[in-house]
Design a protein around this motif. Structure first.
Motif, PDB file in Angstrom:
ATOM      1  N   ALA A 257      -8.176 -41.358  20.257  1.00 24.02           N
ATOM      2  CA  ALA A 257      -8.461 -40.463  19.135  1.00 24.02           C
ATOM      3  C   ALA A 257      -7.175 -39.843  18.591  1.00 24.02           C
ATOM      4  O   ALA A 257      -7.007 -39.691  17.373  1.00 24.02           O
ATOM      5  CB  ALA A 257      -9.435 -39.370  19.562  1.00 24.02           C
ATOM      6  N   HIS A 258      -6.264 -39.485  19.482  1.00 23.91           N
ATOM      7  CA  HIS A 258      -4.979 -38.904  19.101  1.00 23.91           C
ATOM      8  C   HIS A 258      -4.212 -39.871  18.190  1.00 23.91           C
ATOM      9  O   HIS A 258      -3.758 -39.504  17.096  1.00 23.91           O
ATOM     10  CB  HIS A 258      -4.180 -38.610  20.385  1.00 23.91           C
ATOM     11  CG  HIS A 258      -2.995 -37.736  20.204  1.00 23.91           C
ATOM     12  ND1 HIS A 258      -2.309 -37.189  21.264  1.00 23.91           N
ATOM     13  CD2 HIS A 258      -2.332 -37.318  19.098  1.00 23.91           C
ATOM     14  CE1 HIS A 258      -1.293 -36.467  20.815  1.00 23.91           C
ATOM     15  NE2 HIS A 258      -1.284 -36.536  19.502  1.00 23.91           N
ATOM     16  N   ALA A 259      -4.102 -41.118  18.640  1.00 26.97           N
ATOM     17  CA  ALA A 259      -3.363 -42.112  17.860  1.00 26.97           C
ATOM     18  C   ALA A 259      -4.099 -42.483  16.581  1.00 26.97           C
ATOM     19  O   ALA A 259      -3.479 -42.671  15.525  1.00 26.97           O
ATOM     20  CB  ALA A 259      -3.114 -43.358  18.707  1.00 26.97           C
ATOM     21  N   ALA A 260      -5.412 -42.579  16.635  1.00 28.74           N
ATOM     22  CA  ALA A 260      -6.173 -42.936  15.439  1.00 28.74           C
ATOM     23  C   ALA A 260      -6.004 -41.903  14.340  1.00 28.74           C
ATOM     24  O   ALA A 260      -5.972 -42.236  13.149  1.00 28.74           O
ATOM     25  CB  ALA A 260      -7.658 -43.087  15.796  1.00 28.74           C
ATOM     26  N   ALA A 261      -5.884 -40.641  14.742  1.00 29.53           N
ATOM     27  CA  ALA A 261      -5.765 -39.568  13.753  1.00 29.53           C
ATOM     28  C   ALA A 261      -4.383 -39.510  13.125  1.00 29.53           C
ATOM     29  O   ALA A 261      -4.246 -39.078  11.965  1.00 29.53           O
ATOM     30  CB  ALA A 261      -6.093 -38.223  14.406  1.00 29.53           C
ATOM     31  N   LEU A 262      -3.338 -39.936  13.833  1.00 29.69           N
ATOM     32  CA  LEU A 262      -1.972 -39.664  13.380  1.00 29.69           C
ATOM     33  C   LEU A 262      -1.089 -40.891  13.182  1.00 29.69           C
ATOM     34  O   LEU A 262      -0.101 -40.810  12.447  1.00 29.69           O
ATOM     35  CB  LEU A 262      -1.290 -38.721  14.389  1.00 29.69           C
ATOM     36  CG  LEU A 262      -1.876 -37.315  14.481  1.00 29.69           C
ATOM     37  CD1 LEU A 262      -1.239 -36.539  15.632  1.00 29.69           C
ATOM     38  CD2 LEU A 262      -1.695 -36.555  13.179  1.00 29.69           C
ATOM     39  N   SER A 263      -1.372 -41.998  13.818  1.00 29.04           N
ATOM     40  CA  SER A 263      -0.465 -43.140  13.731  1.00 29.04           C
ATOM     41  C   SER A 263      -0.649 -43.894  12.421  1.00 29.04           C
ATOM     42  O   SER A 263      -1.651 -43.718  11.712  1.00 29.04           O
ATOM     43  CB  SER A 263      -0.687 -44.092  14.904  1.00 29.04           C
ATOM     44  OG  SER A 263      -1.985 -44.663  14.835  1.00 29.04           O
ATOM     45  N   TYR A 264       0.314 -44.724  12.092  1.00 23.42           N
ATOM     46  CA  TYR A 264       0.220 -45.584  10.911  1.00 23.42           C
ATOM     47  C   TYR A 264       1.095 -46.799  11.130  1.00 23.42           C
ATOM     48  O   TYR A 264       1.885 -46.863  12.078  1.00 23.42           O
ATOM     49  CB  TYR A 264       0.648 -44.837   9.644  1.00 23.42           C
ATOM     50  CG  TYR A 264       2.148 -44.660   9.507  1.00 23.42           C
ATOM     51  CD1 TYR A 264       2.891 -45.466   8.652  1.00 23.42           C
ATOM     52  CD2 TYR A 264       2.826 -43.687  10.233  1.00 23.42           C
ATOM     53  CE1 TYR A 264       4.265 -45.307   8.524  1.00 23.42           C
ATOM     54  CE2 TYR A 264       4.187 -43.515  10.112  1.00 23.42           C
ATOM     55  CZ  TYR A 264       4.905 -44.324   9.263  1.00 23.42           C
ATOM     56  OH  TYR A 264       6.270 -44.182   9.135  1.00 23.42           O
ATOM     57  N   SER A 265       0.946 -47.770  10.266  1.00 22.34           N
ATOM     58  CA  SER A 265       1.777 -48.966  10.360  1.00 22.34           C
ATOM     59  C   SER A 265       2.199 -49.383   8.962  1.00 22.34           C
ATOM     60  O   SER A 265       1.606 -48.976   7.965  1.00 22.34           O
ATOM     61  CB  SER A 265       1.009 -50.109  11.039  1.00 22.34           C
ATOM     62  OG  SER A 265      -0.139 -50.450  10.270  1.00 22.34           O
ATOM     63  N   ALA A 266       3.237 -50.186   8.901  1.00 20.86           N
ATOM     64  CA  ALA A 266       3.732 -50.732   7.640  1.00 20.86           C
ATOM     65  C   ALA A 266       4.404 -52.065   7.933  1.00 20.86           C
ATOM     66  O   ALA A 266       4.837 -52.317   9.073  1.00 20.86           O
ATOM     67  CB  ALA A 266       4.718 -49.774   6.975  1.00 20.86           C
ATOM     68  N   ALA A 267       4.498 -52.903   6.910  1.00 17.65           N
ATOM     69  CA  ALA A 267       5.008 -54.256   7.118  1.00 17.65           C
ATOM     70  C   ALA A 267       6.429 -54.268   7.662  1.00 17.65           C
ATOM     71  O   ALA A 267       6.802 -55.155   8.431  1.00 17.65           O
ATOM     72  CB  ALA A 267       4.939 -55.025   5.801  1.00 17.65           C
ATOM     73  N   TYR A 268       7.242 -53.278   7.277  1.00 17.47           N
ATOM     74  CA  TYR A 268       8.645 -53.280   7.688  1.00 17.47           C
ATOM     75  C   TYR A 268       8.868 -52.654   9.055  1.00 17.47           C
ATOM     76  O   TYR A 268       9.971 -52.737   9.604  1.00 17.47           O
ATOM     77  CB  TYR A 268       9.499 -52.539   6.649  1.00 17.47           C
ATOM     78  CG  TYR A 268       9.231 -51.049   6.603  1.00 17.47           C
ATOM     79  CD1 TYR A 268       9.990 -50.158   7.358  1.00 17.47           C
ATOM     80  CD2 TYR A 268       8.204 -50.528   5.823  1.00 17.47           C
ATOM     81  CE1 TYR A 268       9.742 -48.799   7.331  1.00 17.47           C
ATOM     82  CE2 TYR A 268       7.946 -49.172   5.780  1.00 17.47           C
ATOM     83  CZ  TYR A 268       8.709 -48.312   6.531  1.00 17.47           C
ATOM     84  OH  TYR A 268       8.452 -46.978   6.497  1.00 17.47           O
ATOM     85  N   LEU A 269       7.827 -52.012   9.606  1.00 18.44           N
ATOM     86  CA  LEU A 269       7.994 -51.328  10.875  1.00 18.44           C
ATOM     87  C   LEU A 269       7.796 -52.286  12.038  1.00 18.44           C
ATOM     88  O   LEU A 269       6.943 -53.179  11.984  1.00 18.44           O
ATOM     89  CB  LEU A 269       7.001 -50.166  10.995  1.00 18.44           C
ATOM     90  CG  LEU A 269       7.218 -48.997  10.027  1.00 18.44           C
ATOM     91  CD1 LEU A 269       6.090 -47.988  10.166  1.00 18.44           C
ATOM     92  CD2 LEU A 269       8.568 -48.332  10.292  1.00 18.44           C
ATOM     93  N   VAL A 270       8.567 -52.088  13.085  1.00 14.29           N
ATOM     94  CA  VAL A 270       8.441 -52.869  14.305  1.00 14.29           C
ATOM     95  C   VAL A 270       7.869 -51.967  15.379  1.00 14.29           C
ATOM     96  O   VAL A 270       8.462 -50.938  15.724  1.00 14.29           O
ATOM     97  CB  VAL A 270       9.808 -53.421  14.759  1.00 14.29           C
ATOM     98  CG1 VAL A 270       9.647 -54.216  16.053  1.00 14.29           C
ATOM     99  CG2 VAL A 270      10.410 -54.293  13.667  1.00 14.29           C
ATOM    100  N   GLY A 271       6.703 -52.317  15.891  1.00 10.28           N
ATOM    101  CA  GLY A 271       6.094 -51.508  16.929  1.00 10.28           C
ATOM    102  C   GLY A 271       6.713 -51.784  18.281  1.00 10.28           C
ATOM    103  O   GLY A 271       7.306 -52.845  18.513  1.00 10.28           O
ATOM    104  N   SER A 272       6.594 -50.801  19.163  1.00 10.45           N
ATOM    105  CA  SER A 272       7.153 -50.958  20.504  1.00 10.45           C
ATOM    106  C   SER A 272       6.143 -51.534  21.469  1.00 10.45           C
ATOM    107  O   SER A 272       6.474 -51.878  22.600  1.00 10.45           O
ATOM    108  CB  SER A 272       7.675 -49.610  21.023  1.00 10.45           C
ATOM    109  OG  SER A 272       6.653 -48.640  20.990  1.00 10.45           O
ATOM    110  N   GLY A 273       4.874 -51.641  21.035  1.00  9.38           N
ATOM    111  CA  GLY A 273       3.851 -52.191  21.901  1.00  9.38           C
ATOM    112  C   GLY A 273       3.421 -51.212  22.973  1.00  9.38           C
ATOM    113  O   GLY A 273       3.988 -50.149  23.151  1.00  9.38           O
ATOM    114  N   GLY A 274       2.376 -51.581  23.707  1.00  6.28           N
ATOM    115  CA  GLY A 274       1.911 -50.737  24.796  1.00  6.28           C
ATOM    116  C   GLY A 274       1.157 -49.522  24.307  1.00  6.28           C
ATOM    117  O   GLY A 274       0.567 -49.504  23.224  1.00  6.28           O
ATOM    118  N   VAL A 275       1.196 -48.458  25.102  1.00  5.61           N
ATOM    119  CA  VAL A 275       0.435 -47.258  24.807  1.00  5.61           C
ATOM    120  C   VAL A 275       1.082 -46.496  23.657  1.00  5.61           C
ATOM    121  O   VAL A 275       2.295 -46.598  23.437  1.00  5.61           O
ATOM    122  CB  VAL A 275       0.338 -46.351  26.047  1.00  5.61           C
ATOM    123  CG1 VAL A 275      -0.384 -47.066  27.177  1.00  5.61           C
ATOM    124  CG2 VAL A 275       1.719 -45.918  26.508  1.00  5.61           C
TER     125      VAL A 275
END
Length: 455
Positions: free
Chosen positions: A310-328
């Motif tokens: 719920a914490h991440a769903a409320a605040l996280s976002y993504s974009a095509a240029y961003l590289v995620g770190s994976g995991g939690v």
């Protein structure tokens, strides 16, 4: 490039000289704001300036307007100083200039947050499975926690607030005490719920929420998405809600519990005060400041959530240029900031410097010093209005107008600094003991000054 070693040593030397001066310098003598403005003003230079000269000029311009809030006799706004190791770590963080968005932009910054976050949860008794976002202050922490709450209580009735917004959504009821901190209301405004969503509940004699009134409010309904906001550390009295029973009541009615523990949550770090926050682990989200009682540099606070999804769903976002770190989820996934300062280094260093026993001793010492304030001012013939359960003291000097005059005189005198507040319709001086360097001698010196000026 200029000699960075010489430049940074100049800054470090000035900062150290300033810190050494705190026990003796006036705490907050009123500045001439016009003179200060003139010292900083002037046209923007056309040509570059040498960095050393710029910093020398900055020190000269700022000196008269600095408040010794990091010192041992500053008792306003529940403000702590900044521990030496934490301050040094913050200076390193500025020198390293890390972007703490995720483990791609700064692996070290995210690793420091992971370990410091686990230490914090262990110290406070928050479930180790909870997520923790490193934010700027209690305002941001409350906003993050209530954002997670908004997500979950609406998801529970089939509404995706992140995609659909609030237009047409089932109404969200917010139950909170009359004496909640005003940052709760601002969080509700920022999140689109609005202050009118609050169903206020009366407080007991020392400012903690009235459990019978909370029970009645929950029973009265209406049924539907509900968030209950509780408090650890009333901003005036230090009182803590009866968290165990309040959380159990709220959960029986399907409500999400958010706990605003900006400074009071640190009571959990000491055996002598832990009973005041018994049951805190039953909440669903928690807000807590680091630059208050933990004595970390500005701006440092924590948003914990028992539901990391719920914490991440409320605040996280993504974009095509961003590289995620994976995991939690980590870093910016758990805050409302992308260009995040690497504040986790100072948190890690401060907790290492104190250790478990040092933090407990800090909490216990501040509480004892607050009681010393209350006893000394009572003996001097003044009224202490609250039961001193933590580090907050409310004192009246008679009529409201006279109390305000005493507050102004104390601030102008410079021996110590305390603010004024209104509680239960009356004016008081509010004394907050939060600094790791405050001693009994500082309290006694402050009581003598207050008594002298009140007369």
């Amino acid at each position: 490039m200029e000699d960075l070693t010489r430049l940074f040593r100049l800054v470090a030397d000035h900062a150290a000289d300033y810190r050494r001066s705190l026990p003796d310098r006036p705490v907050g003598t009123p500045p001439d704001q016009a003179t200060l403005t003139r010292a900083f003003s002037g046209p923007l230079p056309v040509t570059p300036s040498p960095a050393e000269q710029v910093l020398t000029d900055l020190v000269a311009a700022a000196e008269a307007g600095l408040v010794a809030s990091a010192g041992p006799r500053y008792f306003g706004f529940v403000v702590g100083g900044a521990l030496p190791a934490a301050t040094g770590a913050d200076m390193l963080a500025a020198g390293w200039d890390q972007l703490a968005f995720n483990a791609v932009t700064s692996p070290a910054a995210i690793a420091a947050e992971a370990t410091a976050g686990a230490w914090l949860k262990e110290l406070l008794g928050i479930p180790m499975t909870a997520s923790v976002g490193f934010v700027t202050g209690a305002q941001a922490a409350n906003t993050a926690g209530i954002a997670a709450a908004r997500h979950q209580v609406l998801a529970d009735v089939g509404w995706d607030v992140e995609r659909r917004g609030l237009l047409g959504a089932p109404p969200v009821r917010v139950i909170a005490g009359y004496e909640r901190h005003s940052t709760i209301d601002r969080s509700l405004r920022l999140l689109g719920l609005g202050v009118n969503a609050v169903q206020p509940v009366p407080a007991g004699p020392n400012g903690a929420i009235d459990l019978r009134a909370l029970r009645d409010a929950l029973r009265a309904g209406p049924a539907g998405p509900t968030i209950v906001c509780l408090q650890a550390g009333n901003v005036n009295t230090g009182a803590c809600d009866e968290l165990r029973e309040a959380c159990e009541l709220a959960h029986r009615h399907g409500a999400w519990v958010h706990l605003d523990g900006a400074f009071g949550l640190w009571a959990a770090a000491s055996r002598t005060t832990r009973h005041l926050v018994d049951g805190l682990e039953l909440a669903d989200s928690w807000a807590c400041d680091g630059h208050k009682w933990l004595n970390l540099p500005y701006d440092t606070a924590f948003a914990f959530c028992a539901r990391p999804d719920a914490h991440a769903a409320a605040l996280s976002y993504s974009a095509a240029y961003l590289v995620g770190s994976g995991g939690v989820p980590a870093g910016a996934d758990l805050t409302a900031e992308s260009s995040r300062r690497a504040r986790g280094f100072a948190v890690w260093a401060g907790l290492r410097e104190l250790g478990r026993d040092g933090l407990a001793a800090l909490v216990e010492r501040c509480c004892a010093l607050a009681r010393r304030f209350a006893e000394g001012l009572t003996a001097a013939g003044f009224e202490v209005a609250n039961e001193v359960v933590l580090n907050q003291v409310l004192v009246s000097f008679g009529a409201d107008a006279h109390t305000d005059r005493v507050v102004a005189a104390v601030q102008a005198d410079g021996t110590c600094w305390a603010g004024g507040t209104t509680w239960r319709g009356r004016r008081f001086m509010r004394i907050s003991v939060s600094n790791a360097t405050t001693t009994e001698a500082d309290v006694d010196r402050s009581i003598a000054a207050i008594t002298r000026l009140a007369g």
